[in-house]
Design an enzyme around this catalytic site. Structure first.
Site, short mmCIF file in Angstrom:
data_model
loop_
_atom_site.label_atom_id
_atom_site.label_comp_id
_atom_site.label_asym_id
_atom_site.label_seq_id
_atom_site.Cartn_x
_atom_site.Cartn_y
_atom_site.Cartn_z
N SER A 308 6.20 -1.27 0.89
CA SER A 308 7.56 -0.96 0.44
C SER A 308 7.97 -1.85 -0.73
CB SER A 308 8.52 -1.10 1.63
OG SER A 308 9.77 -0.53 1.35
N ASP A 319 1.09 -3.28 -13.36
CA ASP A 319 1.13 -2.31 -14.45
C ASP A 319 1.59 -2.91 -15.77
OD1 ASP A 319 0.26 -0.44 -12.66
OD2 ASP A 319 2.01 0.88 -12.81
N LYS A 333 3.88 2.77 1.21
CA LYS A 333 5.20 3.32 1.54
C LYS A 333 6.01 3.38 0.25
CE LYS A 333 9.38 2.72 4.35
NZ LYS A 333 10.36 2.57 3.25
#
Length: 403
Positions: A308, A319, A333
């Site tokens: 999460s 990224d 999740k």
């Protein structure tokens, strides 16, 4: 012509009055029906899937309100059954005691066994996301992805996620029996003594590796206190002259999404942190704000218990090229819930959006793959960030200071 006009006007008026009389006003509903209607309306306005699991949500409303709802308990049962038609485990009714418990949890303290749980993908099984460090569950050796088969005498197949959580909480010093099943093993009974769980979200240790100072930070949960505590620890490490950081998100089950965003901003001066996608397909970017606290090298430890908000943080820093991820693939999740108040102290947790990483990776049920995949057998909290922790040693090496 005039007679025809008056006849048409009267007929239209009669039809309008019939339509108004045929629809009950809000005042015509009982308090129990109003509670159900408020739950339906809130989901109607907020739920991320505007197909409502490919069903006519208005028909669900009408069908539900035709049922006998004699008291508050019946209203809660009716709302639960209505939500079940969505077939999505994270949207759920929170009865007053559950709602209070969840609010206490995110505030940073509770009494229980120290387990973060979820619903196993593709089934209704209650799955361990992660034990809380130092908790009775962690000391008993319960691991991520273990299945809770039974709580005391009640099979978890008969419990909702929140009911299971409530049954495991309780007064300090009382016992609870869990039947726990690990993959490929028979269920085993574990007797746990409930304790006050101190959710200290941040653990900080100054390490020296090859004569250079490393700041080790373990983040246990994204509570309301986490961002400020982490900022304080980073500031202290800077004063001590650290040359790199290891951020340990292993077995961190998430928590407050906003806390994850705030922490990402402590490491990023620019770039997108996360994209959220709402029910209309609209994409909203949450960006860095130029408030990074340090530009020192960073490695992040992740595993199957990283979930999460932890995945939002890990995905953002990976990224954007800000950190190297080390460990094993994360939990997966990728849905965001918000809390909504209902009358009588109850509430709803509603999935309002899904999120994507800055490179538009949808991680729900997929997880994030680390830059360096380093499998490791489960280790105790005491062994974390020591010579016995091969993932930590690999993370230090990524900082350029390991052997």
């Amino acid at each position: 012509m005039r007679a025809s006009f008056w006849f048409g006007w009267i007929l239209s008026l009669q039809m309008a009055l019939f339509w108004l009389w045929g629809v009950p006003s809000a005042a015509a509903f009982t308090p129990e029906q109003q509670l159900v209607l408020q739950a339906w309306r809130t989901i109607n306005q907020a739920y991320y899937d505007n197909s409502f699991n490919h069903q006519n949500w208005w028909e669900v409303r009408d069908r539900t309100l035709k049922q006998q709802i004699p008291n508050e308990e019946a209203a809660y049962t009716t709302i639960t059954k209505m939500i079940a038609t969505l077939d999505e485990p994270f949207t759920r009714l929170l009865r007053p005691e559950q709602y209070r418990s969840l609010q206490v949890n995110t505030a940073g303290e509770l009494s229980g066994v120290g387990l973060q749980i979820g619903v196993k993908a593709g089934s209704d099984a209650i799955e361990v996301i992660a034990p809380i460090a130092g908790s009775p569950a962690a000391q008993a050796g319960i691991l991520p992805h273990d299945i809770i088969v039974q709580i005391d005498a009640t099979p978890t197949s008969e419990l909702t996620l929140d009911t299971a959580a409530v049954k495991m909480r309780g007064a300090t010093g009382t016992n609870v029996s869990l039947m726990v099943q690990t993959a490929d093993n028979s269920p085993r009974e574990v007797i746990l003594v409930r304790q006050k769980i101190e959710l200290n979200p941040v653990t900080a240790e100054l390490h020296t590796e090859n004569g250079r100072k490393i700041g080790y930070l373990r983040l246990a949960q994204f509570s309301a206190k986490a961002a400020q505590e982490l900022a304080d620890k980073i500031d202290r490490f800077k004063q001590q002259g650290v040359v790199g950081y290891v951020l340990d998100l292993r077995n961190n089950p998430g928590g407050l999404v906003q806390s994850g965003v705030e922490i990402a901003r402590q490491w990023l001066n620019e770039g997108t942190i996360v994209y959220t996608v709402d029910r209309r397909g609209a994409i909203d970017a949450i960006d860095a704000t130029g408030t990074a606290l340090t530009d020192a090298p960073l490695a992040i430890l992740v595993n199957e218990g990283t979930a999460s908000a932890s995945e939002i943080l890990a995905g953002a820093l990976q990224d954007n090229g800000r950190a190297t991820l080390v460990g094993t693939k994360t939990f997966g999740k990728g849905l965001i819930q918000s809390l909504f108040d209902l009358p009588n102290g109850s509430g709803l947790a509603i999935t309002v959006a899904k999120y994507e990483t800055p490179n538009h990776h949808d991680i729900h049920k997929l997880g994030i793959t680390p830059d360096r995949v380093i499998p490791t057998p489960p280790i105790s909290i005491a062994a974390a960030a020591t010579d016995k922790d091969t993932q930590y040693l690999a993370a230090v090496k990524e900082l350029g200071v390991g052997s």
